[in-house]
Scaffold this active site. Structure first.
Site, PDB file in Angstrom:
ATOM      1  N   CYS A   1       0.864  -1.171   0.000  1.00 59.08           N
ATOM      2  CA  CYS A   1       0.000   0.000   0.000  1.00 59.08           C
ATOM      3  C   CYS A   1       0.904   1.224   0.000  1.00 59.08           C
ATOM      4  O   CYS A   1       2.111   1.111   0.172  1.00 59.08           O
ATOM      5  CB  CYS A   1      -0.882   0.006   1.235  1.00 59.08           C
ATOM      6  SG  CYS A   1      -1.742  -1.545   1.507  1.00 59.08           S
TER       7      CYS A   1
ATOM      8  N   ARG B   1       1.666   1.584  -6.006  1.00 56.95           N
ATOM      9  CA  ARG B   1       1.954   0.680  -4.892  1.00 56.95           C
ATOM     10  C   ARG B   1       0.772  -0.220  -4.570  1.00 56.95           C
ATOM     11  O   ARG B   1       0.913  -1.207  -3.855  1.00 56.95           O
ATOM     12  CB  ARG B   1       2.281   1.474  -3.610  1.00 56.95           C
ATOM     13  CG  ARG B   1       3.298   2.526  -3.751  1.00 56.95           C
ATOM     14  CD  ARG B   1       4.600   2.026  -4.213  1.00 56.95           C
ATOM     15  NE  ARG B   1       5.231   1.071  -3.332  1.00 56.95           N
ATOM     16  CZ  ARG B   1       6.511   0.711  -3.419  1.00 56.95           C
ATOM     17  NH1 ARG B   1       7.267   1.229  -4.337  1.00 56.95           N
ATOM     18  NH2 ARG B   1       7.026  -0.170  -2.600  1.00 56.95           N
TER      19      ARG B   1
ATOM     20  N   TRP C   1      -3.690  -2.050  -1.284  1.00 56.79           N
ATOM     21  CA  TRP C   1      -3.669  -3.341  -1.966  1.00 56.79           C
ATOM     22  C   TRP C   1      -4.142  -4.336  -0.917  1.00 56.79           C
ATOM     23  O   TRP C   1      -3.461  -4.579   0.078  1.00 56.79           O
ATOM     24  CB  TRP C   1      -2.251  -3.679  -2.442  1.00 56.79           C
ATOM     25  CG  TRP C   1      -2.179  -4.926  -3.261  1.00 56.79           C
ATOM     26  CD1 TRP C   1      -2.348  -5.028  -4.607  1.00 56.79           C
ATOM     27  CD2 TRP C   1      -1.904  -6.252  -2.791  1.00 56.79           C
ATOM     28  NE1 TRP C   1      -2.206  -6.332  -5.005  1.00 56.79           N
ATOM     29  CE2 TRP C   1      -1.933  -7.103  -3.917  1.00 56.79           C
ATOM     30  CE3 TRP C   1      -1.633  -6.811  -1.538  1.00 56.79           C
ATOM     31  CZ2 TRP C   1      -1.704  -8.473  -3.831  1.00 56.79           C
ATOM     32  CZ3 TRP C   1      -1.413  -8.169  -1.442  1.00 56.79           C
ATOM     33  CH2 TRP C   1      -1.450  -8.989  -2.587  1.00 56.79           C
TER      34      TRP C   1
ATOM     35  N   ASN D   1       0.591   0.306   6.576  1.00 56.87           N
ATOM     36  CA  ASN D   1       1.138  -0.693   5.635  1.00 56.87           C
ATOM     37  C   ASN D   1       1.683  -1.817   6.463  1.00 56.87           C
ATOM     38  O   ASN D   1       2.270  -1.573   7.519  1.00 56.87           O
ATOM     39  CB  ASN D   1       2.339  -0.127   4.867  1.00 56.87           C
ATOM     40  CG  ASN D   1       1.935   0.707   3.702  1.00 56.87           C
ATOM     41  OD1 ASN D   1       0.764   0.866   3.429  1.00 56.87           O
ATOM     42  ND2 ASN D   1       2.927   1.258   3.024  1.00 56.87           N
ATOM     43  N   GLY D   2       1.603  -3.048   5.937  1.00 57.69           N
ATOM     44  CA  GLY D   2       2.174  -4.191   6.658  1.00 57.69           C
ATOM     45  C   GLY D   2       1.070  -5.104   7.140  1.00 57.69           C
ATOM     46  O   GLY D   2      -0.085  -5.013   6.697  1.00 57.69           O
TER      47      GLY D   2
ATOM     48  N   GLU E   1      10.105 -15.344 -18.475  1.00 62.32           N
ATOM     49  CA  GLU E   1       9.871 -13.916 -18.279  1.00 62.32           C
ATOM     50  C   GLU E   1       8.871 -13.374 -19.313  1.00 62.32           C
ATOM     51  O   GLU E   1       7.978 -12.589 -18.976  1.00 62.32           O
ATOM     52  CB  GLU E   1      11.216 -13.175 -18.354  1.00 62.32           C
ATOM     53  CG  GLU E   1      11.162 -11.661 -18.477  1.00 62.32           C
ATOM     54  CD  GLU E   1      10.445 -10.954 -17.342  1.00 62.32           C
ATOM     55  OE1 GLU E   1      10.071 -11.597 -16.351  1.00 62.32           O
ATOM     56  OE2 GLU E   1      10.226  -9.734 -17.454  1.00 62.32           O
TER      57      GLU E   1
ATOM     58  N   LYS F   1       5.267 -11.666 -18.398  1.00 59.90           N
ATOM     59  CA  LYS F   1       4.955 -10.281 -18.781  1.00 59.90           C
ATOM     60  C   LYS F   1       3.600 -10.190 -19.482  1.00 59.90           C
ATOM     61  O   LYS F   1       2.789  -9.320 -19.176  1.00 59.90           O
ATOM     62  CB  LYS F   1       6.075  -9.770 -19.684  1.00 59.90           C
ATOM     63  CG  LYS F   1       6.351  -8.317 -19.590  1.00 59.90           C
ATOM     64  CD  LYS F   1       7.462  -7.964 -18.633  1.00 59.90           C
ATOM     65  CE  LYS F   1       7.153  -8.283 -17.200  1.00 59.90           C
ATOM     66  NZ  LYS F   1       8.257  -8.081 -16.316  1.00 59.90           N
TER      67      LYS F   1
ATOM     68  N   GLU G   1       0.756 -10.883 -17.047  1.00 55.77           N
ATOM     69  CA  GLU G   1       0.594  -9.815 -16.061  1.00 55.77           C
ATOM     70  C   GLU G   1      -0.132  -8.593 -16.625  1.00 55.77           C
ATOM     71  O   GLU G   1      -1.019  -8.052 -15.983  1.00 55.77           O
ATOM     72  CB  GLU G   1       2.007  -9.417 -15.593  1.00 55.77           C
ATOM     73  CG  GLU G   1       2.100  -8.343 -14.558  1.00 55.77           C
ATOM     74  CD  GLU G   1       3.559  -8.046 -14.190  1.00 55.77           C
ATOM     75  OE1 GLU G   1       4.468  -8.363 -14.984  1.00 55.77           O
ATOM     76  OE2 GLU G   1       3.780  -7.484 -13.109  1.00 55.77           O
TER      77      GLU G   1
ATOM     78  N   HIS H   1       6.461 -33.430 -23.077  1.00 54.69           N
ATOM     79  CA  HIS H   1       6.222 -34.257 -21.890  1.00 54.69           C
ATOM     80  C   HIS H   1       4.881 -33.919 -21.228  1.00 54.69           C
ATOM     81  O   HIS H   1       4.737 -34.077 -20.024  1.00 54.69           O
ATOM     82  CB  HIS H   1       7.378 -34.095 -20.894  1.00 54.69           C
ATOM     83  CG  HIS H   1       8.691 -34.541 -21.458  1.00 54.69           C
ATOM     84  ND1 HIS H   1       8.993 -35.861 -21.718  1.00 54.69           N
ATOM     85  CD2 HIS H   1       9.774 -33.838 -21.868  1.00 54.69           C
ATOM     86  CE1 HIS H   1      10.192 -35.959 -22.247  1.00 54.69           C
ATOM     87  NE2 HIS H   1      10.693 -34.734 -22.347  1.00 54.69           N
TER      88      HIS H   1
ATOM     89  N   LYS I   1       3.121  -2.858  -7.053  1.00 49.14           N
ATOM     90  CA  LYS I   1       4.520  -2.790  -7.460  1.00 49.14           C
ATOM     91  C   LYS I   1       5.449  -3.575  -6.549  1.00 49.14           C
ATOM     92  O   LYS I   1       6.353  -4.241  -7.008  1.00 49.14           O
ATOM     93  CB  LYS I   1       4.955  -1.328  -7.530  1.00 49.14           C
ATOM     94  CG  LYS I   1       6.339  -1.115  -8.101  1.00 49.14           C
ATOM     95  CD  LYS I   1       6.409  -1.498  -9.557  1.00 49.14           C
ATOM     96  CE  LYS I   1       7.808  -1.389 -10.128  1.00 49.14           C
ATOM     97  NZ  LYS I   1       7.914  -2.111 -11.418  1.00 49.14           N
TER      98      LYS I   1
HETATM   99  O1  M6R Z   1      10.759  -5.889  -6.188  1.00 46.09           O
HETATM  100  P1  M6R Z   1      11.101  -7.288  -6.568  1.00 46.09           P
HETATM  101  O2  M6R Z   1      12.078  -7.357  -7.689  1.00 46.09           O
HETATM  102  O3  M6R Z   1      11.570  -8.116  -5.406  1.00 46.09           O
HETATM  103  O4  M6R Z   1       9.753  -7.934  -7.069  1.00 46.09           O
HETATM  104  C1  M6R Z   1       9.625  -9.291  -7.344  1.00 46.09           C
HETATM  105  C2  M6R Z   1       8.372  -9.535  -8.152  1.00 46.09           C
HETATM  106  O5  M6R Z   1       7.241  -9.189  -7.402  1.00 46.09           O
HETATM  107  C3  M6R Z   1       8.350  -8.723  -9.451  1.00 46.09           C
HETATM  108  O6  M6R Z   1       9.496  -8.988 -10.193  1.00 46.09           O
HETATM  109  C4  M6R Z   1       7.117  -9.050 -10.303  1.00 46.09           C
HETATM  110  O7  M6R Z   1       7.168 -10.375 -10.714  1.00 46.09           O
HETATM  111  C5  M6R Z   1       7.055  -8.067 -11.477  1.00 46.09           C
HETATM  112  N1  M6R Z   1       5.984  -7.133 -11.280  1.00 46.09           N
HETATM  113  C6  M6R Z   1       6.835  -8.726 -12.801  1.00 46.09           C
HETATM  114  O8  M6R Z   1       6.823  -7.786 -13.828  1.00 46.09           O
END
Ligand code: M6R
Length: 594
Positions: free
Chosen positions: A2, A27, A71, A97-98, A467, A471, A474, A490, A589
């Site tokens: 958050c 965030r 969040w 937050n937390g 990756e 992407k 996401e 497989h 984020k």
């Molecule tokens: O801040 P971080 O690199 O530790 O984050 C890890 C993942 O949450 C982050 O890489 C996430 O998978 C990305 N939003 C993907 O684009």
């Protein structure tokens, strides 16, 4: 996950806090809220974005206020679960937050003492605890309340009878911006860029009393002084700079990021690489810990370090390392996290430290939590990344691995020179990928019409397949899976058909022949294939439906070029589908909960 903001000073708090919250929306963005001290305590919150909430805020002359963008962890996104939360009398407002891990026990106790709860959140225990302990001194009431709390928190509190703002942190970041006759509070630096470049980072256990004129920080009851820092991030580099989305802007910033990182560390006079961190190469091995995209960077890093530095490297998902894993021998544990706030990664690094490992962090954010756990930190120079999808922070992590590996290189002088040369050529090669944006956009638009897609690669391209799939999943909401190309037959082969495309990463390295065989097998099942292949590869077009040519690059460095193309592919697929690219649903984020 958050975002928290706060203001005390001589100006009207409302427009300042709205602006700060807009800067922090990445965030977490499922609901938001604000509280002001004006004519009493006024609280406004809803399941809307801050721009929407702003439209319904009545004029408010208050000069003290707090704000939050959420969040959801405990309790679905709803008006009642949104922050700020208030006590029974509506006199105290809290943003948090937390996670308060003992909130159920606290809540039961408070209910038995006559407190009424409205939300499903863990946070709501805080205003009630503060209410319980309040005897006219807000600082003391907050201090006493936090003694009952277990878990992690960054909190900001205001009370209708007090003109001050109280804040505290434990395992969740919080910083203060200093102004003339005013003070700002934020969980993340981008919130402050329009108002102050003088900041103070709070430490775990700090409790701060903020007035417009003064600031008092204490830790365990004793007053402490925290160093003032200059904030390097500016309003210019947290803006969109004319791009439609932050993600597109951040993709385009990659040549500059790579150039800066390489330029700072690779000598132009003699072939050598110099870093701010010191790595003892007599360790028995390296352990890489990370989540999500950072984990895929670590998978590339593993191959790069093993091949260039000739050190044994193990990669672990940070979220799994905490469960009955151990280390053997003298190990250097490296946490890779762009935000430095990922709870799983930080926990894993702490565990590695407790197991006797030396520790290091690769991160993009100065003074982030991971840097407090690690003995030393390698800072990537990606600059602020606002789009939720990791793009430039990912390529910066790859560059960090190349630089670290080259600083420990066990290769002959000719190979070393060739590799530093390849590094220097990367910005122009990435620029060439960016220049082919229109072509990639066409492929992205085509992919946007499918519901599922496989990404396949072998060797160093395999993590890139993972990756690429992450992407597009996401940001374009297309079901995608990344596979080592040899694994498709497989099981996953059962899904292949005309409506199930495959993106194949085909480098002309020792994996090429095997990739061609896999592609032929895929085509025999009628799946359309898009190959990302090296320029000049005449062969590949015979076997696939579409070819996206990429600049020829040494195998070890190719992930940088490939990743930029995959980012653009996902971006244009998402744009065709009308997705909220910078703020995908259900995500945030940085993931500060386990
Ligand atoms: O801040 P971080 O690199 O530790 O984050 C890890 C993942 O949450 C982050 O890489 C996430 O998978 C990305 N939003 C993907 O684009």
């Amino acid at each position: 996950m958050c975002g928290i903001v706060g203001y005390v000073g001589c100006k009207e708090a409302q427009p300042i806090l709205v602006n700060c919250l807009k800067r922090l929306e990445y965030r977490g963005y499922d609901s938001c809220g604000l509280a002001f001290l004006g004519d009493g305590l006024q609280v406004y919150k809803d399941v809307v974005r801050i721009g929407e909430l702003e439209k319904i805020l009545p004029p408010n002359g208050g000069r003290v206020g707090i704000g939050h963008t959420r969040w959801a962890t405990h309790g679905r996104p709803s008006k009642v679960n949104a922050h700020p939360h208030v006590d029974c009398r509506g006199e105290i407002a809290v943003v948090h937050n937390g996670i308060i891990s003992n909130f159920l026990a606290l809540r039961e106790r408070l209910v038995s003492e006559g407190h009424h709860f409205f939300s499903e959140t863990d946070t709501e225990v805080l205003p009630h605890l503060i209410e319980k302990y309040y005897r006219g001194n807000l600082e003391e009431a907050v201090r006493r309340a936090l003694q009952d709390v277990e878990g992690s928190y960054a909190v900001a509190v205001i009370h209708r009878n007090s003109g001050e703002l109280i804040a505290a942190r434990h395992e969740s970041p919080l910083l203060i911006g200093l102004g003339d006759g005013e003070k700002f509070l934020a969980s993340d630096a981008p919130a402050l860029v329009d108002y102050s470049d003088r900041v103070v980072y709070l430490e775990d256990g700090d409790l701060v009393v903020m007035h417009g004129e003064g600031l008092k920080i204490s830790n365990q009851g004793r007053e402490v002084v925290r160093k003032e820092h200059h904030l390097e991030w500016t309003a210019k580099n947290v803006g969109k700079a004319g791009y439609e989305h932050f993600m597109l802007k951040e993709i385009h910033e990659q040549p500059g990021v790579i150039e800066e990182m390489v330029g700072e560390s690779v000598s132009t006079i003699e072939p050598s690489v110099n870093l701010e961190v010191f790595i003892d190469r007599t360790v028995d091995g390296i352990l890489l810990l990370a989540c999500g995209t950072s984990y895929y960077a670590a998978m590339v890093g593993q191959q790069v370090l093993e091949e260039i530095a000739r050190l044994p490297v193990r990669v672990e998902l940070a979220s799994e390392f905490s469960y009955s894993r151990t280390v053997v021998g003298r190990t250097l544990a490296i946490a890779i996290s762009q935000s430095g706030e990922t709870a799983d990664t930080n926990r894993a690094l702490k565990k590695a430290r407790d197991l006797g490992c030396r520790t290091m962090a690769i991160t993009n954010v100065r003074d982030s939590t991971v840097t407090r756990i690690a003995e030393q930190s390698f800072y990537t120079k990606a600059g602020p990344e606002i789009g939720v999808a990791a793009t430039k922070s990912f390529t910066a992590q790859l560059i960090a691995f190349y630089l670290i590996a080259l600083s420990l290189a066990e290769v002959d002088a000719g190979t070393f020179r060739h590799m530093t040369q390849e590094l220097r050529l990367l910005p122009s090669k990435v620029q060439r990928v960016l220049d082919s944006e229109k072509v990639i956009a066409g492929h992205g638009r085509r992919l946007s019409g499918y519901e599922s897609v496989f990404y396949v690669g072998r060797g160093i391209s395999y993590p890139m397949a993972l990756e690429g799939a992450l992407k597009i999943k996401e940001i374009a909401y297309i079901h995608a899976e990344g596979y080592a190309a040899g694994e498709l037959k497989h099981g996953p082969f059962a899904l292949l058909r005309e409506k199930f495309p495959v993106v194949a990463l085909t480098l002309r390295d020792d994996t090429y022949e095997a990739m061609l065989s896999n592609i032929k097998e895929i085509k025999a099942r009628e799946s359309p294939v898009l190959a990302l292949a090296e320029e000049g590869d005449q062969e590949i077009a015979k076997y696939v439906d579409y070819v996206l040519p990429l600049p020829q690059t040494d195998r070890l460095f190719a992930p940088v070029v490939i990743s930029v193309a995959l980012q653009l592919l996902a971006y244009f697929a998402a744009r065709s589908r009308g997705c909220p690219i910078d703020t995908p649903r259900n995500l945030a984020k940085s993931v500060t909960v386990e």
